[in-house]
Write an enzyme that holds these catalytic residues in place. Structure first.
Site, PDB file in Angstrom:
ATOM      1  N   ASP A  64       0.865  -1.184   0.000  1.00 17.46           N
ATOM      2  CA  ASP A  64       0.000   0.000   0.000  1.00 17.46           C
ATOM      3  C   ASP A  64       0.902   1.235   0.000  1.00 17.46           C
ATOM      4  O   ASP A  64       0.723   2.165   0.784  1.00 17.46           O
ATOM      5  CB  ASP A  64      -0.950  -0.016   1.207  1.00 17.46           C
ATOM      6  CG  ASP A  64      -1.916   1.168   1.200  1.00 17.46           C
ATOM      7  OD1 ASP A  64      -2.008   1.850   0.152  1.00 17.46           O
ATOM      8  OD2 ASP A  64      -2.543   1.432   2.240  1.00 17.46           O
ATOM      9  N   ASN A 106      -2.831   3.323  12.743  1.00 20.69           N
ATOM     10  CA  ASN A 106      -3.990   2.441  12.916  1.00 20.69           C
ATOM     11  C   ASN A 106      -3.653   0.979  12.629  1.00 20.69           C
ATOM     12  O   ASN A 106      -4.227   0.081  13.222  1.00 20.69           O
ATOM     13  CB  ASN A 106      -5.114   2.898  11.975  1.00 20.69           C
ATOM     14  CG  ASN A 106      -6.306   1.975  12.021  1.00 20.69           C
ATOM     15  OD1 ASN A 106      -7.001   1.902  13.033  1.00 20.69           O
ATOM     16  ND2 ASN A 106      -6.541   1.227  10.954  1.00 20.69           N
ATOM     17  N   HIS A 107      -2.705   0.779  11.697  1.00 12.01           N
ATOM     18  CA  HIS A 107      -2.440  -0.589  11.243  1.00 12.01           C
ATOM     19  C   HIS A 107      -0.985  -0.737  10.847  1.00 12.01           C
ATOM     20  O   HIS A 107      -0.287   0.265  10.671  1.00 12.01           O
ATOM     21  CB  HIS A 107      -3.325  -0.912  10.035  1.00 12.01           C
ATOM     22  CG  HIS A 107      -3.303   0.182   9.005  1.00 12.01           C
ATOM     23  ND1 HIS A 107      -4.196   1.227   8.997  1.00 12.01           N
ATOM     24  CD2 HIS A 107      -2.456   0.432   7.977  1.00 12.01           C
ATOM     25  CE1 HIS A 107      -3.918   2.049   8.002  1.00 12.01           C
ATOM     26  NE2 HIS A 107      -2.850   1.598   7.379  1.00 12.01           N
ATOM     27  N   GLN A 172      -3.036  -5.442   6.033  1.00  8.97           N
ATOM     28  CA  GLN A 172      -2.766  -4.365   7.004  1.00  8.97           C
ATOM     29  C   GLN A 172      -3.569  -4.580   8.288  1.00  8.97           C
ATOM     30  O   GLN A 172      -4.598  -3.905   8.507  1.00  8.97           O
ATOM     31  CB  GLN A 172      -3.131  -3.010   6.395  1.00  8.97           C
ATOM     32  CG  GLN A 172      -2.182  -2.565   5.290  1.00  8.97           C
ATOM     33  CD  GLN A 172      -2.754  -1.425   4.464  1.00  8.97           C
ATOM     34  OE1 GLN A 172      -3.895  -1.496   3.996  1.00  8.97           O
ATOM     35  NE2 GLN A 172      -1.979  -0.382   4.280  1.00  8.97           N
ATOM     36  N   ASP A 174      -5.100  -4.214  11.836  1.00 15.02           N
ATOM     37  CA  ASP A 174      -5.239  -3.069  12.738  1.00 15.02           C
ATOM     38  C   ASP A 174      -4.564  -3.363  14.077  1.00 15.02           C
ATOM     39  O   ASP A 174      -4.664  -4.480  14.590  1.00 15.02           O
ATOM     40  CB  ASP A 174      -6.725  -2.783  13.009  1.00 15.02           C
ATOM     41  CG  ASP A 174      -7.334  -1.869  11.966  1.00 15.02           C
ATOM     42  OD1 ASP A 174      -6.915  -1.952  10.787  1.00 15.02           O
ATOM     43  OD2 ASP A 174      -8.239  -1.082  12.321  1.00 15.02           O
ATOM     44  N   ASP A 204      -2.315   9.224   9.930  1.00 14.56           N
ATOM     45  CA  ASP A 204      -3.101   8.478   8.949  1.00 14.56           C
ATOM     46  C   ASP A 204      -4.304   7.803   9.619  1.00 14.56           C
ATOM     47  O   ASP A 204      -4.205   7.313  10.743  1.00 14.56           O
ATOM     48  CB  ASP A 204      -2.193   7.395   8.334  1.00 14.56           C
ATOM     49  CG  ASP A 204      -2.884   6.604   7.250  1.00 14.56           C
ATOM     50  OD1 ASP A 204      -3.253   7.211   6.233  1.00 14.56           O
ATOM     51  OD2 ASP A 204      -3.060   5.382   7.417  1.00 14.56           O
ATOM     52  N   LEU A 209      -9.064   3.961  15.404  1.00 15.05           N
ATOM     53  CA  LEU A 209      -8.164   3.284  16.346  1.00 15.05           C
ATOM     54  C   LEU A 209      -8.849   2.232  17.222  1.00 15.05           C
ATOM     55  O   LEU A 209      -8.286   1.200  17.515  1.00 15.05           O
ATOM     56  CB  LEU A 209      -7.463   4.298  17.258  1.00 15.05           C
ATOM     57  CG  LEU A 209      -6.570   5.359  16.610  1.00 15.05           C
ATOM     58  CD1 LEU A 209      -5.663   5.987  17.652  1.00 15.05           C
ATOM     59  CD2 LEU A 209      -5.771   4.820  15.445  1.00 15.05           C
ATOM     60  N   GLU A 211     -12.350  -0.163  18.496  1.00  8.36           N
ATOM     61  CA  GLU A 211     -13.548  -0.874  18.028  1.00  8.36           C
ATOM     62  C   GLU A 211     -14.467  -1.072  19.223  1.00  8.36           C
ATOM     63  O   GLU A 211     -14.007  -1.433  20.311  1.00  8.36           O
ATOM     64  CB  GLU A 211     -13.191  -2.261  17.467  1.00  8.36           C
ATOM     65  CG  GLU A 211     -12.278  -2.249  16.259  1.00  8.36           C
ATOM     66  CD  GLU A 211     -10.831  -1.921  16.585  1.00  8.36           C
ATOM     67  OE1 GLU A 211     -10.358  -2.318  17.676  1.00  8.36           O
ATOM     68  OE2 GLU A 211     -10.159  -1.244  15.772  1.00  8.36           O
ATOM     69  N   GLU A 246      -5.808  13.040   9.439  1.00 12.63           N
ATOM     70  CA  GLU A 246      -6.511  12.542   8.258  1.00 12.63           C
ATOM     71  C   GLU A 246      -7.782  11.864   8.754  1.00 12.63           C
ATOM     72  O   GLU A 246      -7.767  10.692   9.128  1.00 12.63           O
ATOM     73  CB  GLU A 246      -5.668  11.536   7.466  1.00 12.63           C
ATOM     74  CG  GLU A 246      -6.300  11.250   6.116  1.00 12.63           C
ATOM     75  CD  GLU A 246      -6.415   9.776   5.723  1.00 12.63           C
ATOM     76  OE1 GLU A 246      -6.860   9.514   4.601  1.00 12.63           O
ATOM     77  OE2 GLU A 246      -6.105   8.892   6.534  1.00 12.63           O
ATOM     78  N   HIS A 311      -2.623  12.057  -2.880  1.00  8.51           N
ATOM     79  CA  HIS A 311      -2.104  10.816  -3.469  1.00  8.51           C
ATOM     80  C   HIS A 311      -3.165   9.725  -3.579  1.00  8.51           C
ATOM     81  O   HIS A 311      -2.896   8.670  -4.147  1.00  8.51           O
ATOM     82  CB  HIS A 311      -0.931  10.316  -2.626  1.00  8.51           C
ATOM     83  CG  HIS A 311      -1.363   9.940  -1.238  1.00  8.51           C
ATOM     84  ND1 HIS A 311      -1.782  10.876  -0.311  1.00  8.51           N
ATOM     85  CD2 HIS A 311      -1.498   8.738  -0.638  1.00  8.51           C
ATOM     86  CE1 HIS A 311      -2.129  10.258   0.797  1.00  8.51           C
ATOM     87  NE2 HIS A 311      -1.972   8.964   0.637  1.00  8.51           N
TER      88      HIS A 311
HETATM   89  C1  NOJ Z   1      -4.988   6.741   4.008  1.00 13.15           C
HETATM   90  C2  NOJ Z   1      -3.863   6.950   3.040  1.00 13.15           C
HETATM   91  O1  NOJ Z   1      -3.941   8.267   2.540  1.00 13.15           O
HETATM   92  C3  NOJ Z   1      -3.983   5.917   1.959  1.00 13.15           C
HETATM   93  O2  NOJ Z   1      -3.068   6.139   0.917  1.00 13.15           O
HETATM   94  C4  NOJ Z   1      -3.795   4.556   2.578  1.00 13.15           C
HETATM   95  O3  NOJ Z   1      -4.003   3.565   1.596  1.00 13.15           O
HETATM   96  C5  NOJ Z   1      -4.781   4.351   3.726  1.00 13.15           C
HETATM   97  N1  NOJ Z   1      -4.827   5.464   4.632  1.00 13.15           N
HETATM   98  C6  NOJ Z   1      -4.396   3.130   4.528  1.00 13.15           C
HETATM   99  O4  NOJ Z   1      -3.235   3.426   5.255  1.00 13.15           O
END
Ligand code: NOJ
Length: 553
Positions: A64, A106-107, A172, A174, A204, A209, A211, A246, A311
């Site tokens: 990712d 988070n992960h 990924q 968590d 990010d 975070l 559940e 984010e 991105h």
């Molecule tokens: C948000 C990021 O901007 C994105 O690129 C990513 O795939 C996800 N979070 C997972 O980390």
């Protein structure tokens, strides 16, 4: 120039988002690196940038693009060394440019040693660092974010015969924030990088975070609590550094991440971004006015990070079905242009490379309340490649010149991490830094001019209030930015046709509008409505100035 010591530096900043991999390859292996980034700092300085946001550069299998971290305490060798990282920070600071980096909290990657340990058995000490379940019925109803690839937020682990929780790709897992060791470890990661001089983090995937059964597992009180702890940490141990959230959420939930000036310094204005494009598509100011009114006020030391593209796909998760249809119809006519609930295109192609529209968008970005965040290459009008898969089409090499590989790398073209853009409308032979710097009318030179104007008025535009003006033309967006009795009038024609508007400016009687980019002087404001004719997709930034010049100035 040393680093200025303003505590609210982020409110005067213009940020530039950039993946190390895509910017400049200093050693000819086809992949951008820290040393390359350092070489190009003068370009960013000249562009008027004073904040860089680096995408994840940590060790990662890159499934990712680095948001899958396998070791939080090291740098992906292809990008360089910790020493190279420190040199970048020092050199950026020497130019009064701050640097923040992604914190993916988070992960982790399923290659991370924490997860590999956890896979060794149910009684492994790291087992509880992740979220496990015997069945996949827990937390049912929680939305799947990567809906094009993942069917569920649970993935089966055959060896230990349990499911693990993941909000993004199944590779990924968590982290389990109910585990105090996890909470502590992430704080150690924060300390590790801030100790090296980093100026903050873009955090990010903030909402996810914790559940809890019966909830959406987003924006939970426990999540806010943890970020309050992080804020306390950075404020006490690293004063002057910032946290940027984010949190792709509806306005009330996104705003909540400012807390009482005790959570994030900044948060991306996700609610605003798609509505700017909706306003253009519908030729109506209302979507922008409504959403700004919903996202303000915020606490005085906090700020929205505003952006047009990044991105990822242009996300349409937090819009109505009707709004999403408008966006798809206008901006994603081919199915390939869509990804998950979004549109994977860059700024210029989104608006069919229409220069007046691109300028109007930048003028909004630089004058609406918030800190502007540019996405690398959009200042050139770079194109995209929707055939590259996932979001790779908006992550192609930066176009520096018309030379081989767009001047990005001396590697064989086949060796590049991604092909450069060669579509005739956006080919790197014309869309590149060198050519655009030579051409006075290029988009790059225009953006540079605009960042200079923004910095001249950074008190008004970075710190001032906003007030939308009432008038009769729905195609026209007009607002006043104000600070300490000084005012700037910003007017935009969002439509594809010329139009006119009458504004009641009588409370500014006696002042003269001076166009902020060229200093062109407009007639003094009187009692009568002030009349503007506006070409298609055009704008004015007018500083309202004491009438102390001659009538024919
Ligand atoms: C948000 C990021 O901007 C994105 O690129 C990513 O795939 C996800 N979070 C997972 O980390």
């Amino acid at each position: 120039m040393p680093l200025d010591d303003s505590k609210l530096w982020y409110r005067d900043a213009i940020f530039y988002e950039v993946p190390i991999k895509s910017f400049y390859d200093s050693n000819g292996d086809g992949i951008g690196d820290f040393a390359g980034m350092t070489k190009k700092l003068d370009y960013l300085k000249d562009l008027g940038i004073n904040g860089i946001w680096l995408l994840p550069f940590y060790k990662s299998p890159l499934k990712d693009d680095g948001y899958d971290i396998s070791d939080y305490y090291s740098i992906l060798p292809e990008y360089g060394t910790i020493e190279d990282f420190k040199i970048l920070i020092t050199e950026a600071h020497a130019r009064n440019i701050r640097v923040i980096a992604d914190l993916v909290l988070n992960h982790v990657s399923d290659q991370n040693s924490w997860f590999r340990e956890a896979l060794k058995g149910k009684d492994n000490p790291k087992r509880d660092w992740f979220v496990w379940s015997d069945d996949d019925a827990k937390y049912s109803g929680v939305r799947v974010i990567f809906s094009d690839t993942e069917m569920s937020n649970w993935a089966w682990e055959p060896k230990t015969k349990q499911y693990y929780w993941h909000r993004f790709y199944s590779h990924q897992p968590d982290l389990n924030y109910d585990n105090p060791e996890v909470r502590e470890e992430i704080k150690n990661v924060v300390r590790f990088w801030l100790d090296m001089g980093l100026d903050g983090f873009r955090c990010d995937a903030v909402p996810y975070l914790f559940e809890r059964e019966g909830t959406s597992c987003e924006n939970l009180p426990e999540t806010h609590e943890y970020f309050k702890e992080l804020r306390k940490l950075v404020d006490t141990e690293f004063p002057g550094t910032i946290l940027l959230a984010e949190a792709n959420q509806w306005p009330t939930d996104a705003k909540a991440y400012f807390g009482n000036e005790d959570e994030f310094h900044m948060a991306f204005n996700f609610p605003l971004m798609p509505r700017i494009f909706i306003a253009l598509a519908t030729e109506s100011a209302a979507p922008i006015v409504n959403i700004i009114n919903q996202t303000l006020p915020i606490p005085p030391t906090c700020d929205w990070g505003i952006f047009l593209r990044n991105h990822d796909e242009l996300t349409l998760e937090m819009v109505t079905d009707e709004e999403r249809d408008i966006m798809y119809n206008e901006y994603a006519k081919l199915p390939k242009m869509r990804l998950n609930l979004g549109i994977r295109r860059r700024l210029a192609p989104l608006v069919d490379n229409d220069r007046p529209t691109i300028e109007l968008l930048y003028a909004l970005l630089l004058s609406l309340p918030g800190t502007p965040i540019f996405y690398y290459g959009d200042e050139l009008g770079m194109g995209d490649n929707i055939y590259l898969g996932d979001r790779n089409g908006v992550r192609t090499p930066m176009q520096w010149s018309f030379d081989r590989n767009a001047g990005f790398s001396t590697a064989d073209t086949e060796q590049l991490y991604s092909p450069p853009i060669t579509n005739p409308n956006y080919h790197y032979e014309t869309v590149n830094v060198e050519s655009e710097l030579r051409l006075p009318t290029s988009l790059l030179n225009w953006v540079k001019k605009m960042t200079r104007v923004r910095s001249k008025f950074s008190d008004i535009l970075g710190h001032g209030d906003v007030e939308f003006l009432q008038h009769k033309n729905r195609r026209i967006l007009a607002y006043i930015r104000t600070i300490d009795g000084r005012n700037m009038l910003c007017i935009f024609n969002l439509s594809r046709r010329p139009t006119y508007v009458e504004l009641d400016l009588s409370r500014f009687k006696g002042l003269r509008p001076v166009e902020a980019i060229t200093d062109a002087k407009f007639p003094a404001i009187g009692d009568l409505p002030y009349f503007f004719t506006m070409p298609p997709r055009s704008f004015f930034w007018l500083s309202l100035t004491e009438n102390d010049f001659k009538e024919d100035d």
